[in-house]
Structures are given as C-alpha cells and as structure tokens.
Design an enzyme around this catalytic site. Structure first.
Site, PDB file in Angstrom:
ATOM      1  N   HIS A 177     -21.904  21.568 -24.190  1.00  0.00           N
ATOM      2  CA  HIS A 177     -21.747  21.461 -22.740  1.00  0.00           C
ATOM      3  C   HIS A 177     -20.639  20.504 -22.334  1.00  0.00           C
ATOM      4  CE1 HIS A 177     -22.524  22.966 -18.862  1.00  0.00           C
ATOM      5  NE2 HIS A 177     -22.228  21.767 -18.454  1.00  0.00           N
TER       6      HIS A 177
ATOM      7  N   ASP B 291       6.676   6.504 -23.892  1.00  0.00           N
ATOM      8  CA  ASP B 291       6.188   7.541 -24.814  1.00  0.00           C
ATOM      9  C   ASP B 291       4.680   7.383 -24.909  1.00  0.00           C
ATOM     10  OD1 ASP B 291       5.752   9.282 -27.106  1.00  0.00           O
ATOM     11  OD2 ASP B 291       7.907   9.096 -27.467  1.00  0.00           O
TER      12      ASP B 291
ATOM     13  N   SER C 196      -5.480  18.986  -8.404  1.00  0.00           N
ATOM     14  CA  SER C 196      -5.417  17.851  -7.474  1.00  0.00           C
ATOM     15  C   SER C 196      -3.999  17.320  -7.317  1.00  0.00           C
ATOM     16  CB  SER C 196      -6.333  16.722  -7.945  1.00  0.00           C
ATOM     17  OG  SER C 196      -7.645  17.178  -8.049  1.00  0.00           O
TER      18      SER C 196
ATOM     19  N   TYR D 225     -16.687  20.970 -20.074  1.00  0.00           N
ATOM     20  CA  TYR D 225     -15.953  20.134 -19.127  1.00  0.00           C
ATOM     21  C   TYR D 225     -14.652  19.630 -19.717  1.00  0.00           C
ATOM     22  CZ  TYR D 225     -19.965  20.809 -16.316  1.00  0.00           C
ATOM     23  OH  TYR D 225     -20.939  21.420 -15.591  1.00  0.00           O
TER      24      TYR D 225
ATOM     25  N   HIS E 296     -29.621  23.999 -20.938  1.00  0.00           N
ATOM     26  CA  HIS E 296     -29.587  25.168 -20.048  1.00  0.00           C
ATOM     27  C   HIS E 296     -28.868  26.354 -20.701  1.00  0.00           C
ATOM     28  CE1 HIS E 296     -25.671  23.625 -17.957  1.00  0.00           C
ATOM     29  NE2 HIS E 296     -25.372  24.462 -18.925  1.00  0.00           N
ATOM     30  N   HIS E 297     -28.266  26.115 -21.846  1.00  0.00           N
ATOM     31  CA  HIS E 297     -27.679  27.242 -22.588  1.00  0.00           C
ATOM     32  C   HIS E 297     -28.728  27.962 -23.418  1.00  0.00           C
ATOM     33  CE1 HIS E 297     -23.450  26.206 -21.767  1.00  0.00           C
ATOM     34  NE2 HIS E 297     -23.911  24.974 -21.715  1.00  0.00           N
TER      35      HIS E 297
ATOM     36  N   ARG F 188     -24.901  40.943 -23.766  1.00  0.00           N
ATOM     37  CA  ARG F 188     -23.547  40.645 -24.217  1.00  0.00           C
ATOM     38  C   ARG F 188     -23.463  40.869 -25.732  1.00  0.00           C
ATOM     39  NH1 ARG F 188     -23.384  34.042 -24.298  1.00  0.00           N
ATOM     40  NH2 ARG F 188     -21.320  34.405 -25.171  1.00  0.00           N
TER      41      ARG F 188
ATOM     42  N   THR G 189     -19.389  18.747  -8.081  1.00  0.00           N
ATOM     43  CA  THR G 189     -18.419  19.843  -8.088  1.00  0.00           C
ATOM     44  C   THR G 189     -18.125  20.279  -6.661  1.00  0.00           C
ATOM     45  OG1 THR G 189     -19.507  20.536 -10.118  1.00  0.00           O
ATOM     46  CG2 THR G 189     -17.852  22.016  -9.221  1.00  0.00           C
TER      47      THR G 189
ATOM     48  N   LYS H 134     -15.704  18.002  -4.983  1.00  0.00           N
ATOM     49  CA  LYS H 134     -14.316  18.272  -5.347  1.00  0.00           C
ATOM     50  C   LYS H 134     -13.755  19.432  -4.528  1.00  0.00           C
ATOM     51  CE  LYS H 134     -13.599  16.526  -9.867  1.00  0.00           C
ATOM     52  NZ  LYS H 134     -12.300  16.059  -9.418  1.00  0.00           N
TER      53      LYS H 134
ATOM     54  N   GLU I  84     -18.114  20.018 -23.961  1.00  0.00           N
ATOM     55  CA  GLU I  84     -16.930  20.812 -24.302  1.00  0.00           C
ATOM     56  C   GLU I  84     -16.474  21.666 -23.127  1.00  0.00           C
ATOM     57  OE1 GLU I  84     -14.888  21.003 -26.776  1.00  0.00           O
ATOM     58  OE2 GLU I  84     -13.881  22.891 -26.349  1.00  0.00           O
TER      59      GLU I  84
ATOM     60  N   SER J 190      -8.150  16.770 -35.127  1.00  0.00           N
ATOM     61  CA  SER J 190      -6.958  16.836 -34.280  1.00  0.00           C
ATOM     62  C   SER J 190      -7.292  16.453 -32.841  1.00  0.00           C
ATOM     63  CB  SER J 190      -6.364  18.237 -34.357  1.00  0.00           C
ATOM     64  OG  SER J 190      -5.508  18.465 -33.280  1.00  0.00           O
ATOM     65  N   SER J 191      -8.404  17.000 -32.319  1.00  0.00           N
ATOM     66  CA  SER J 191      -8.771  16.704 -30.929  1.00  0.00           C
ATOM     67  C   SER J 191      -9.104  15.238 -30.739  1.00  0.00           C
ATOM     68  CB  SER J 191      -9.994  17.521 -30.508  1.00  0.00           C
ATOM     69  OG  SER J 191      -9.746  18.872 -30.638  1.00  0.00           O
TER      70      SER J 191
ATOM     71  N   HIS K  62     -12.205  35.660 -31.064  1.00  0.00           N
ATOM     72  CA  HIS K  62     -11.602  35.558 -29.736  1.00  0.00           C
ATOM     73  C   HIS K  62     -11.999  34.229 -29.099  1.00  0.00           C
ATOM     74  CE1 HIS K  62     -10.751  36.351 -25.489  1.00  0.00           C
ATOM     75  NE2 HIS K  62     -12.029  36.180 -25.215  1.00  0.00           N
TER      76      HIS K  62
ATOM     77  N   TRP L 245     -19.230  32.442 -31.682  1.00  0.00           N
ATOM     78  CA  TRP L 245     -18.531  31.151 -31.834  1.00  0.00           C
ATOM     79  C   TRP L 245     -19.527  30.007 -31.876  1.00  0.00           C
ATOM     80  CZ3 TRP L 245     -17.826  26.706 -28.731  1.00  0.00           C
ATOM     81  CH2 TRP L 245     -18.453  26.724 -27.489  1.00  0.00           C
TER      82      TRP L 245
END
Lengths: 297, 534
Positions: free
Chosen positions: B254, B107, B269, B258, B303-304, B451, B329, B332, B256, B170-171, B78, B143
């Site tokens: 991390h 283009d 925006s 963002y 922090h993860h 979890r 943040t 914003k 990732e 690809s990314s 998932h 994951w």
C-alpha cells in the site's frame, strides 16, 4: 476523391451491420451490479448504490467547480488572476469536516451489513467447498455426500486455443459445470471454504458473496436464497490460481426444499449401495440444463 | 535574474566526459536523470506491448492468440515492468533532474551512489526479462507473488526474486540520495516550507521507500527460502500461513501505491499554479495532507485482502482507516480547484495533462472510496472493477503526471520547445484512448467479470471489445510522445529561460538549457523568496 466519396455509403452500411451484429447478442446493458437473490446481496447492492450516488453528488460538485473555473477564468477571455487568494482556514475546515461527515454517514450502514455478513449463527446446512487446480469439490457435511464440479465439456472444447468453436454457440460459455452444487431455497447455508493446492476464491455474484479458499485455513460465508428464487446461479473462481484460473466456474442450483430432500436422498442412495455399481456421485448435467435459467444465468 | 544568468555563464564551457564514458561513469544529476527517464520510457513501451497482448487476447471470447499460462505471464510481467521499471524510475529520473535545481544545489548529494542506483536497474530488468526464455516461462502468479501459487513457478522463480532485490536496492539508494540532498543541500535561506511541492512530495515518498522496500525484500526472501531451503513461512503443510505473506506484501504494497502517486501530486501542484498564473492555494495544507496520506498508507494495507477471512474488528478497522484517506486526498483536490478559481488559465500541453490528471485521478478516487466499503468490496474484489480503479489512478494519474512533467520541464532541460500542436494531439488521443480503455472495465467488473482471466463468458464480449479498441488507441498514440520529445531535442525552437510566464521556482532562474552543474554558487536570497512564492 470521388472514389472515396462513393465508398462512404458502403462503409456506413458495413459499420451499421457490424454494430447490429454486436447488439444482436447485446450485453451493452450490463452496466451495473446485479441486485441478487439473497437478503445480504440486496443490502450490499443498496450500499453500492448509496456510495455510488454520494460519489456522483461529490463528482457533480467537484467537476462542476473545475469546469466552471476552466470556462470562467480563461486567459484567452481576458481573465486577470487574483494572486492574493492563497489561503483560507475557513474553506479548509469546511472541506475537511464535510467529507468526514459523509464518511460517517456511509460507515454506519456498511458496518451494520458487515456485522450481518459475519453472523454465521443458525445455519441449517453446512457445505464444505475445496478449491483444486482447477475444479471445486463440494462436501455436504454430515450427509456423506461429496462430488467434484468442473467446467462442462462443451465449454472446455470451445475454450482450447484456436479451437475454431464459436463461444457464442456454447450455452453459458465458461459458466457451466458438470455437477453443480445443489441447495434449497429459503434456507441459511453455511459454506466452509478451503484450498487444496493454491488459493482460490468462491464467488457467486447473485449471492453477493466472495471469499478466499486458502490451503491450511477454513473460511466461512453464509447465504440464504429468497423463497421463490429457485434457478441456476453462476460465478467464477476469483483468485488467480494458475493456468486454468479462468476455467473453474462456480454453479449453484437452487431448488425447493422438497426437491432438495429428494436430490439428497438420491445422492446417498447412489453413494452407499454395492461397490459394484459405478459411483454416480452427482446428478446428470442435462437435469441442470432442463431447469429454467435464473435472471442472472 | 540577469545576475544569475551571468553568474552561470561559465558553466557553458564546463567540460564533461564524452562518448560511452559520460553515461557509464555518470555522476552528474542531469545525465543520470536522463538515463532514468530513457530507461523508464523503454520499460513503458515493453510493458505496454505486453498489455496489448492481453487486450488482443481479450478482444473476443475464446482463445485466439496465446496459451492461458502465457497470458498469466503477460499480466504478471506487465505489472512488474510498469510499476518497478516505468513509473518508479521515471519519478527518480524527474527527482534527479529537478530536486537540485529546485533547492538551489549544484548536484545530488551522493553522485557516485546515484550512478550505482541507476546502473543496478538494467541488470535487474535483464534478469526479469530473461525469465521469458527459461523453462517454465516467465512468472505467472501475478505481480503480488502470492504463495503457494508463486512457488509453483519454474526456473523463472529465483531470477524474479533477485531482480526484485536489485530493484529494491536501487530504489532505496535513490531515495536516500533524495533525502540527503533535500535535507542538506538546500540553498541558505530556503526553509523546508519554502520548497516547491515536488520536493516535498518526493521527500515524503523517499521516506516511504526507505520504510517499505526492505519489507518487500524480506517477503520475497522468505519465498525464496520456502522454495529452495525447506522453510515453510507460507506453506500450510509445514505450519506456515499463506495469508501472512499477503499481510507482509501489502504492508509494502500500500505505501508503494503512494510511492507511485505522491510525486504526481507534486508535479501537478507545480503545473496548475503556473498555468492558472496564481500561487498554489493552501501550500501548507498540501504538505500536511501529503504527510497524512503517507502516514495512513501504513495502516490500511489489509483493504487489499478483505476476502481472506479477517476478524470482524479487523475488517471494520481497515474499512474506516481506508475511508479516512479520502479526507486528505479531498483536501488536495479542493486546493487544486481553488488554485484555478479566479486564475487566468491557459491550456498548453503540460496543463492539459495536469487537468486530465485532476479529473481522472478524482474519478479513480471515487471508485477507491467505493472499494473501501467492505460489504460492497466483497463484490468488487478481484473483479474488473478493481482493474478499472487502479488503472485510473495509475495511468491518467501517475503516468499522465509524468508526461505533464516532461512537457513542462523539457524546455529547461533541452533548451528547446516541443511542438505544441503534436503535443496537444498526443494529449487528446491519450485521454480519449485511456477512457475508452478503462471506463468500460467498471461495467465489466460490476457485471461479474473476474480479473486475470484469459477468456470470458460471452455476456462480457461487448465491453471487452470496446476496451481493447481503447487500448490500441492509447498504446499507439504514445509513439507520438517519443516523437514530440525527440523532435524537440533535435530541432525544436530555442526556448527562453522562462518559457511559461506564470512559472515560479528556482529552476526557472537558471539559464536555458540548464547548465551542466546547476547552482555552483547558491542563489541569492531575494531570488529564493521570489522563486519560492507559492
């Protein structure tokens, strides 16, 4: 149409009954972190509540501002846009500096608690917990006492796929073990954590502490259960460790110092004599069940 | 306006290849953008179906439907499908469609590379989905692929690693294309600080992608050699360290996060000023805030993993740097609020989704702030509180922003309006569903539910049931989204060139539907300054 109307009362009654049956074993009130039974867990809880209320305060301001704008400046009510309002250095300084201030206010007590958490000095008992797929081993260092602790048989039967056993009929479903770890109250206990196969994590919410049990590494944590808070405290493995990750609870029985001495002596006596005797390496499970359950139990 | 319309009239008889070749050999940014979006949608539903398997099993205590091992595969797949298959390709799709139109280019800069970067994806996800049918089942170690657990996988292991490699390539190629397009193909007269924020946030996102995707590739390659070639980067018995993987992984992971959310800031925006009929407040501070968030994302990774046993100084550093993210943040969020203040607000579907983003992303930000407090994190870590937190920032955060973007730009893409009534229905069902789904998970986590467990103690039963009900409401209401888009494209009312009266930006200066090649001749300078009025 009329048929549908006649059905309404019975539908209402049914849903009321369903709701009643839900609230019969109701845990709807489980909304917040429990306070815990150690000094550290209380400090952690109070940090949690402080940061929570800061968030509420900021939330009231920010969401209030949003809702106010959405109500007061609706086009449908004839609001005219003020297209000149595009920048304000003053506002930007304010909403940078104030959050920084709030963060500093929060960081200070958090750092203080963290320093206390990391202070392992002066522990009286050291217990090494090793995570296995899927059970815990507890070794009382220097005491020659060691045993395994795994999910109790009743939960294990009920948790099989399509077992047909109602989990509600099992006491402390998935949170009960055959041999709990036993510690005395009012004593600084140092836990040494490691993993045998994969990474596990040892967690008892009432002690406020969680730490990973990693192969090749020994981690430390400490806790000291307040005097008078004897009872059974339950937690679970908190790091995904494979198929039965959900089925390796952590159960700690907190007893008085005297009871602990007696228990330890019994363990040693059971472990040391003639090898002919069956190695009874832990207390009987029913002895655990006999104790009054702790508030968190 | 009128000028630019006639200037582009010849585009209508632009011949394009027909049939399968149009898509297989596609080099047109709009065709590729469409393929990305359709692919993302397919993955969104596949990942969503897996989420529903999870929530069905968690509806009640006890195991009713699936084996715990399969449950773990579902949580793992998932996440991989949603992150790499749904959200990231959806953003690349939106970038493909919008960046050339917004910067005044015909283009993307590298059209063949564009084709390649898209066509890698179906192969990557075929490999990944194949793992469901190999001995040992799909990857089930989460994951995050933490060793040693991920090394216990069966035949799925090499397939998963190669799938991740393909997604990464690809990314990176997609990101390079965005960077080159934005830096080299802007119309004369469009400075970097004239660009719409969507281009800015994507430019910064693209740099993040280029920086961290190779790190992920390295980490998973080390896993691969640990598994097959006898190295022990992460195996303690060979002198390696499983925690090192976590450091490397989250150094990717991390930023990732963002990568998934910065383009959402860009879309919101664009939308809020349009429907508040007022320029974006504090444009430059928005750009700087985005850049600061991107910078900070590189120094907060640990922090993860506060519970792995780091030195005190390390924990303090990562706590403080993490808390610091709240500042840009916050800037914003305040800027968006100030944009609406003294505006003239109307509530069309894109705006509704943007507003839900604003409220619910902020809520996810609050729980993020709480998670930064290390002592409290020792309680929250790996509990459902974390699950609630990141789903709040990812679903009503990133996913809602994608949907807002699709509703907002669909008239320009297709030349037709969507059905506003059904759009609003979709919005309300989604917003109610998402909150019923994720809000109770805060309670579950705080009450002590870990979890990634397939079954739970009976004290967690009530809120799990509520959460599962929310999941089914949310999941099935997404079918409405497909219906709305399909219906609009097939038989929607004809849309004007500027369907939203408050919309600014070069894309609205093009005729509707947008011509096959966006800006064959650069837009005149007065159109740029007019369009780039923030």
């Amino acid at each position: 149409m009329t048929k549908a109307i006649r059905r309404v009362p019975s539908v209402l009654a049914l849903s009321a009954a369903a709701f009643a049956s839900l609230s019969a074993h109701a845990e709807w009130g489980n909304l917040n972190m429990p306070v815990g039974v150690t000094e550290l867990s209380k400090e952690i809880h109070s940090l949690h509540m402080t940061i929570f209320w800061w968030c509420v305060a900021i939330g009231v301001f920010v969401f209030g501002w949003m809702i106010w704008s959405l109500v007061a400046f609706r086009k449908s009510q004839g609001a005219k846009p003020d297209t000149t309002m595009v920048h304000s250095t003053k506002a930007e300084i304010i909403w940078t500096v104030i959050p920084v201030g709030i963060l500093v206010i929060m960081a200070i007590p958090a750092a203080r608690t963290l320093i206390a958490i990391e202070d392992m000095r002066g522990s009286e008992i050291s217990i090494k917990a090793t995570g296995y797929q899927w059970k815990w081993q507890y070794e009382y260092l220097g005491e020659d006492v060691s045993f395994f602790s795994q999910l109790d048989r009743q939960s294990d039967e009920a948790r099989q796929l399509k077992s047909g056993v109602d989990p509600n009929s099992v006491q402390d479903y998935l949170l009960n073990v055959d041999n709990p770890m036993v510690v005395p109250e009012d004593t600084k206990i140092r836990m040494l954590l490691t993993g045998q196969d994969v990474i596990h994590a040892w967690w008892v919410p009432a002690f406020g502490m969680k730490k990973d049990a990693i192969p090749g590494t020994i981690n430390e944590l400490w806790f000291k259960v307040d005097a008078g808070k004897t009872g059974i405290y339950r937690g679970q493995c908190a790091e995904l460790c494979g198929r039965d990750h959900g089925f390796m609870p952590v159960v700690v029985k907190v007893v008085t110092k005297e009871e602990y001495k007696a228990w330890l002596a019994a363990q040693k006596a059971a472990a040391s004599p003639a090898p002919a005797e069956a190695p009874a390496d832990a207390p009987a499970a029913d002895a655990v069940a006999a104790l009054p359950a702790a508030p968190r139990g | 306006m009128a000028n630019s319309t006639t200037a582009h009239a010849h585009d209508d008889h632009d011949h394009k290849p027909h049939g399968i070749k149009r898509w297989l050999y596609a080099t047109n940014h709009k065709d590729i953008g469409t393929m990305y979006l359709v692919f993302a949608c397919a993955m969104f539903f596949m990942g969503g179906a897996m989420a529903l398997v999870i929530r069905a099993e968690l509806f009640q205590p006890g195991l009713q439907f699936v084996d715990p091992g399969f449950f773990n595969s579902m949580t793992t797949m998932h996440a991989l499908l949603m992150i790499f298959g749904a959200v990231m390709p959806a953003w690349t799709g939106l970038a493909n469609w919008m960046v050339p139109m917004q910067v005044g280019a015909p283009d993307m800069a590298l059209p063949r590379l564009n084709n390649f970067s898209f066509w890698l994806l179906p192969f990557a996800f075929t490999l990944l989905l194949l793992t469901l049918f190999v001995p040992g089942g799909a990857p089930a170690g989460g994951w995050t692929l933490y060793p040693p657990l991920s090394l216990q996988a069966g035949d799925s292991f090499p397939l998963t690693i190669f799938a991740i490699h393909l997604m990464g390539i690809s990314s990176i190629l997609g990101a390079i294309n965005v960077v080159v397009t934005i830096l080299n193909m802007r119309a004369p007269g469009m400075g970097l600080l004239n660009m719409p924020l969507f281009c800015w946030t994507w430019l910064i996102t693209a740099y993040l992608l280029i920086a961290v995707m190779p790190v992920l590739a390295g980490a998973v390659t080390m896993l691969l050699t640990d598994h097959f070639f006898g190295t022990s980067f992460f195996t303690a018995s060979g002198g390696g360290d499983p925690v090192m993987f976590q450091h490397i992984f989250w150094f990717f992971g991390h930023p990732e996060v963002y990568i998934l959310i910065l383009p959402a800031f860009g879309v919101v925006s664009e939308i809020i000023p349009t429907f508040a009929r007022k320029p974006l407040f504090g444009y430059e501070s928005m750009v700087y805030a985005t850049a600061s968030i991107a910078f900070l994302s590189f120094i907060v990774w640990a922090h993860h993993m506060f519970t792995v046993g780091m030195p005190l100084a390390g924990q303090l550093f990562f706590m403080l740097s993490t808390m610091l993210i709240a500042v840009p943040t916050g800037v914003k969020v305040f800027n968006w609020c100030a944009t609406m203040w003294k505006g003239s607000i109307s509530f069309e579907t894109p705006m509704l989704f943007a507003l839900a983003f604003l409220f619910l992303f902020t809520l996810g930000g609050f729980s993020g702030l709480m998670l930064a407090i290390v002592p409290a994190d020792f309680q929250y870590h790996d509990s459902y509180f974390v699950v609630a937190h990141f789903h709040y920032v990812l679903v009503p955060g990133a996913v809602f922003a994608i949907m807002a973007g699709v509703y907002y730009w669909l008239p320009k893409w297709s030349g037709r309006m969507y059905n506003e009534k059904v759009g609003k229905l979709h919005f309300w069902l989604s917003t109610i569903g998402v909150n019923v789904l994720f809000f109770p998970q805060h309670f579950l986590g705080l009450a002590g539910m870990p979890r990634r467990i397939p079954d739970y103690s009976t004290q967690f039963a009530d809120w799990n049931m509520v959460s599962s009900i929310g999941a089914f409401i949310f999941g099935f209401s997404q079918l409405l989204f497909v219906y709305v888009v399909w219906n609009a494209v097939r038989s929607g009312e004809k849309a004007p060139a500027r369907p939203w009266e408050g919309a600014h930006g070069l894309e609205w200066e093009l005729p509707t539907p947008a011509p096959y090649h966006s800006w064959d001749t650069p837009p005149p300078r007065n159109v740029i300054t007019q369009g780039a009025m923030h």
